[in-house]
Design a protein around this motif. Structure first.
Motif, PDB file in Angstrom:
ATOM      1  N   LEU A 288       0.834  -1.213   0.000  1.00  9.21           N
ATOM      2  CA  LEU A 288       0.000   0.000   0.000  1.00  9.21           C
ATOM      3  C   LEU A 288       0.866   1.258   0.000  1.00  9.21           C
ATOM      4  O   LEU A 288       0.546   2.252  -0.649  1.00  9.21           O
ATOM      5  CB  LEU A 288      -0.921   0.000   1.221  1.00  9.21           C
ATOM      6  CG  LEU A 288      -2.197  -0.829   1.088  1.00  9.21           C
ATOM      7  CD1 LEU A 288      -2.971  -0.823   2.396  1.00  9.21           C
ATOM      8  CD2 LEU A 288      -3.084  -0.285  -0.035  1.00  9.21           C
TER       9      LEU A 288
ATOM     10  N   VAL B 257       2.151   1.885  -3.525  1.00 10.84           N
ATOM     11  CA  VAL B 257       1.129   2.441  -4.418  1.00 10.84           C
ATOM     12  C   VAL B 257       0.841   3.895  -4.059  1.00 10.84           C
ATOM     13  O   VAL B 257       0.710   4.760  -4.930  1.00 10.84           O
ATOM     14  CB  VAL B 257      -0.159   1.600  -4.371  1.00 10.84           C
ATOM     15  CG1 VAL B 257      -1.232   2.228  -5.254  1.00 10.84           C
ATOM     16  CG2 VAL B 257       0.113   0.173  -4.816  1.00 10.84           C
ATOM     17  N   TRP B 258       0.779   4.182  -2.771  1.00 13.85           N
ATOM     18  CA  TRP B 258       0.550   5.564  -2.330  1.00 13.85           C
ATOM     19  C   TRP B 258       1.617   6.489  -2.949  1.00 13.85           C
ATOM     20  O   TRP B 258       1.332   7.585  -3.413  1.00 13.85           O
ATOM     21  CB  TRP B 258       0.599   5.625  -0.796  1.00 13.85           C
ATOM     22  CG  TRP B 258       0.790   6.979  -0.217  1.00 13.85           C
ATOM     23  CD1 TRP B 258       0.051   8.091  -0.497  1.00 13.85           C
ATOM     24  CD2 TRP B 258       1.782   7.387   0.741  1.00 13.85           C
ATOM     25  NE1 TRP B 258       0.528   9.160   0.230  1.00 13.85           N
ATOM     26  CE2 TRP B 258       1.583   8.757   0.995  1.00 13.85           C
ATOM     27  CE3 TRP B 258       2.808   6.707   1.412  1.00 13.85           C
ATOM     28  CZ2 TRP B 258       2.397   9.473   1.880  1.00 13.85           C
ATOM     29  CZ3 TRP B 258       3.595   7.415   2.297  1.00 13.85           C
ATOM     30  CH2 TRP B 258       3.394   8.782   2.528  1.00 13.85           C
ATOM     31  N   GLN B 259       2.850   6.025  -2.986  1.00 11.28           N
ATOM     32  CA  GLN B 259       3.938   6.836  -3.522  1.00 11.28           C
ATOM     33  C   GLN B 259       3.940   6.912  -5.051  1.00 11.28           C
ATOM     34  O   GLN B 259       4.628   7.760  -5.616  1.00 11.28           O
ATOM     35  CB  GLN B 259       5.286   6.283  -3.037  1.00 11.28           C
ATOM     36  CG  GLN B 259       5.558   6.558  -1.583  1.00 11.28           C
ATOM     37  CD  GLN B 259       5.825   8.043  -1.351  1.00 11.28           C
ATOM     38  OE1 GLN B 259       6.781   8.619  -1.861  1.00 11.28           O
ATOM     39  NE2 GLN B 259       4.956   8.687  -0.602  1.00 11.28           N
ATOM     40  N   GLY B 260       3.217   6.019  -5.732  1.00 12.10           N
ATOM     41  CA  GLY B 260       3.150   6.117  -7.182  1.00 12.10           C
ATOM     42  C   GLY B 260       3.320   4.819  -7.962  1.00 12.10           C
ATOM     43  O   GLY B 260       3.236   4.829  -9.191  1.00 12.10           O
ATOM     44  N   SER B 261       3.568   3.698  -7.267  1.00 12.29           N
ATOM     45  CA  SER B 261       3.644   2.423  -7.999  1.00 12.29           C
ATOM     46  C   SER B 261       2.277   2.110  -8.599  1.00 12.29           C
ATOM     47  O   SER B 261       1.252   2.420  -7.995  1.00 12.29           O
ATOM     48  CB  SER B 261       4.025   1.285  -7.052  1.00 12.29           C
ATOM     49  OG  SER B 261       5.325   1.436  -6.596  1.00 12.29           O
TER      50      SER B 261
END
Lengths: 563, 183
Positions: free
Chosen positions: A185, A188-192
């Motif tokens: 998570l 994804v939050w960072q941009g993945s």
């Protein structure tokens, strides 16, 4: 200054992780935590496993081998049937035979060597079910073997070393799955990216340029890729791709994740054998070597790239930026890559192949030490314990007594098993490199000429036999020769070390623990740490010096001669 | 042996279900709900903020010279990280020279990042220094005052994470989008 802070924060966080994750691992593998009992109990019931039942080392090994073989077949079958399976928005066909074989071996052995570009080879189904599942299972299997070996030391007159099925189930559900999910998570939050939609077709209205951008469920794979010291990325560029490793924060998180388990296991070891200082002595040896390698490689990558210097057009005051991302810069990229080569992870935040000759030297030799500084999840600790046994043996020779380690008499059988486990890797690497440079299909894979080309081949086999998986990616490994020779290196480097470790676990468990005498060589002291450092450096240095001299050392000595 | 096999097969079904399906699919569901923009690739009107593009001519901020290596935008899926020249490679020296000549033709004094390929070959960012080096050229081409461009740059800098991690950088697509609306 920011580098110093980065290193200090890394050190402090790892110290906390060492203590608390280490303790948590003790609880998980001795059955002291059971908050997931509602998941565990039904699984044990279906399997027909009693939660208190244990196995001898032979049954434990048998279970490991059968489990790994089935993993291999499953992983291979999915890659071959990819065209018929769902989650394949790009309609990619079957992965070719030799490549499927190499790839399944690679993920089952925790190597994650990749002779393919994820964007155009693997469907989302293959990434999730064939590859990612093995990233969990190979990491859990590695830790299981390490814990079994620790039990061998810790037990007195015992015939069993634990239960493979229980160790696997508890490892996956208590450690790898929950922590990876949280980390996923954050990625994804960072941009993945984490999507099942296919590639995105975009048009830039300012310039009129169109692009087709590969996407997929990458963020959660990234989490287990790092935490399980796997290293196999979703995209070809691995951790330098902004969809895998979008920010400096995720790069730093990756470094923490991949070092967590190998570092924490030294605490687990100390705790389980009843003296934390025993683990601390090993950790000190590891940290010492890791710090040397990190320091020198940071310095190497802060220096100019010789080929760029030869163009005489720019000053490289921000270090060697070839193959590196702007958002990371040379320091963070180097810290990431050196951590990942020394943990048998093998993920990269920038191109290893474009490191300066001396920078490449530290990456390569870090692996040649046998992946023990601190090595992979589980594999690092069990290989390190083999080195510790050799150190104890040498110590015993020096004081002229039968060597003992943790109260166990170390005799011919134990030393033979340890020496076997340590020598498998260098023998495999040197023979396969010898073959590769002698035959045309071996030399055909090289993309850079001169000593750098030799380094590419040496790096490839060192990486695979150590189950690292990082590459001097200029080498084109997707040929029948490299796919098959590489798979041999990976299998030997994994199971020919695991099996001696399990045999050792069995032999040691059966022995008495005798109390320390007056003449006992103390193994929880700085002196022992120094001895372990010596053994690791001498074994790695002596076996590989001639080969390294022909590669990065020669390239470094020619001072910017271009090929 | 038979018993090991039976246990392995049962356990594999359980692991495939939990690790192969539940883990990534539940992750995808949550990501799409909570971080929809990032999970789908940080895509804005003119492209992804995280994937580099080719910007040619003196009227745009240039990024890393990756586009010429992966031919961004020829209709196929971009394959990242395909070119990894070694540090003693003549091809790399020649690439750097050629890249410097292209920059000079646009009136830009070359910097390290602007002549060297990145690791991903889709690096979306440049350093603030790389942006400053391009100010005179863009100012000439667009007839915008240099001070306006300097303000634009300082507004576009992403500082180091927590003040110490990685490098400060400028997202090329982001700054060029702002640049387009400036004139």
């Amino acid at each position: 200054m920011s580098l110093a802070i980065t290193l200090a924060v890394l050190f402090l966080l790892l110290a906390v992780i060492w203590r608390f994750l280490g303790q948590y691992l003790v609880c998980v593998y001795s059955g002291k935590v059971c908050f997931l009992g509602f998941v565990e109990r039904p699984i044990y019931r279906i399997l027909g496993v009693n939660k208190d039942s244990e196995q001898t080392w032979k049954r434990y090994s048998g279970a490991l081998i059968i489990f790994s073989s089935v993993s291999l077949i499953l992983s291979y079958a999915i890659l071959r049937l990819q065209g018929q399976l769902p989650f394949n928005p790009q309609h990619l066909g079957a992965v070719p035979q030799a490549l499927s074989w190499n790839t399944s071996v690679s993920f089952v052995t925790n190597t994650n060597w990749q002779n393919y570009a994820g964007e155009t080879t693997m469907s989302y189904f293959s990434q999730m079910v064939s590859l990612s599942v093995q990233q969990f299972l190979s990491a859990a299997a590695g830790v299981a073997v390490a814990v079994a070996l620790i039990r061998g030391f810790a037990r007195n007159n015992a015939s069993t070393i634990g239960n493979f099925w229980i160790d696997m189930i508890r490892g996956v559900f208590y450690i790898f799955l929950p922590i990876s999910f949280i980390a996923g998570l954050i990625f994804v939050w960072q941009g993945s990216v984490q999507t099942l939609k296919g590639p995105a077709l975009i048009t830039n209205h300012l310039t009129g340029i169109t692009q087709t951008i590969a996407r997929g469920p990458a963020g959660f794979m990234e989490a287990i890729k790092e935490f399980g010291t796997n290293g196999g990325g979703f995209f070809n560029a691995n951790g330098s791709h902004p969809f895998e490793n979008p920010t400096a924060l995720t790069a730093f998180l990756s470094i923490i994740l991949l070092l967590s388990i190998p570092v924490a296991l030294t605490y687990t070891f100390g705790k389980m054998v009843g003296n934390i200082k025993q683990g601390l002595a090993l950790l000190a040896a590891v940290v010492f070597i890791f710090a040397i390698w990190t320091g020198f490689s940071l310095k190497a990558e802060a220096s100019p790239n010789p080929a760029v210097s030869a163009a005489h057009v720019v000053s490289q005051n921000n270090g060697n930026m070839v193959g590196k991302e702007t958002r990371f810069g040379s320091n963070l990229t180097d810290l990431y890559n050196i951590s990942s080569t020394q943990t048998s992870t093998g993920s990269v935040a920038g191109a290893n192949d474009s490191f300066t000759p001396i920078g490449g030297f530290w990456l390569l030799t870090g692996m040649m030490l046998g992946e023990v500084t601190p090595g992979g999840a589980g594999s690092g600790l069990y290989t390190l314990l083999l080195f510790a046994l050799i150190a104890v043996f040498l110590g015993g020779l020096m004081v002229g007594r039968t060597p003992e380690y943790l109260g166990k008499k170390i005799q011919a059988k134990e030393v033979k098993l340890a020496a076997f486990g340590i020598l498998v890797m260098p023998i495999t690497v040197l023979i396969l490199v010898g073959i590769a440079v002698s035959i045309p299909s071996g030399r055909a894979g090289v993309s850079n000429f001169g000593p750098h080309g030799f380094t590419e081949i040496l790096y490839a086999f060192t990486s695979q036999a150590n189950n690292n998986g990082s590459a001097f990616a200029g080498l084109n490994g997707n040929s029948d020769f490299y796919n098959i020779a590489g798979s041999i290196a990976m299998l030997l480097g994994r199971f020919m070390i695991m099996l001696p470790c399990l045999a050792l676990a069995g032999v040691l468990a059966a022995k008495n623990i005798s109390p320390d005498g007056l003449g006992t060589f103390k193994t929880d002291t700085p002196m022992f740490a120094v001895l372990v450092i010596g053994v690791i450096l001498v074994v790695g240095g002596l076996t590989f010096f001639p080969a390294v001299a022909l590669g990065p050392i020669l390239e470094g000595l020619t001072h910017g001669k271009l090929y | 042996m038979v018993e090991h096999m039976k246990k392995t097969l049962i356990l594999m079904v359980i692991f495939v279900f939990t690790l192969g399906f539940a883990y990534p699919l539940l992750g995808t569901f949550l990501s799409q709900e909570i971080f929809n923009f990032q999970a789908n690739g940080s895509i804005t009107g003119n492209g992804s903020l995280l994937i580099g593009q080719t910007w040619s001519g003196p009227s745009w901020f240039h990024g890393r010279p990756d586009g010429s290596l992966v031919t961004l935008g020829n209709g196929n899926v971009i394959v990242s990280g395909t070119n990894q020249p070694g540090p003693s490679s003549k091809a790399l020296r020649n690439f750097v020279k050629k890249q410097a000549a292209i920059l000079r033709a646009d009136g830009i004094i070359p910097t390290n990042d602007l002549v060297t390929p990145s690791g991903s070959l889709v690096d979306p960012d440049i350093s603030p220094q790389d942006a400053y080096a391009q100010v005179p050229a863009i100012s000439n081409a667009r007839h915008i005052s240099q001070s306006k461009l300097l303000t634009l740059i300082s507004q576009s800098i992403h500082p180091r994470e927590f003040g110490f991690l990685g490098n400060s950088y400028i997202d090329v697509l982001e700054i060029n989008t702002k640049l387009a609306s400036l004139s």
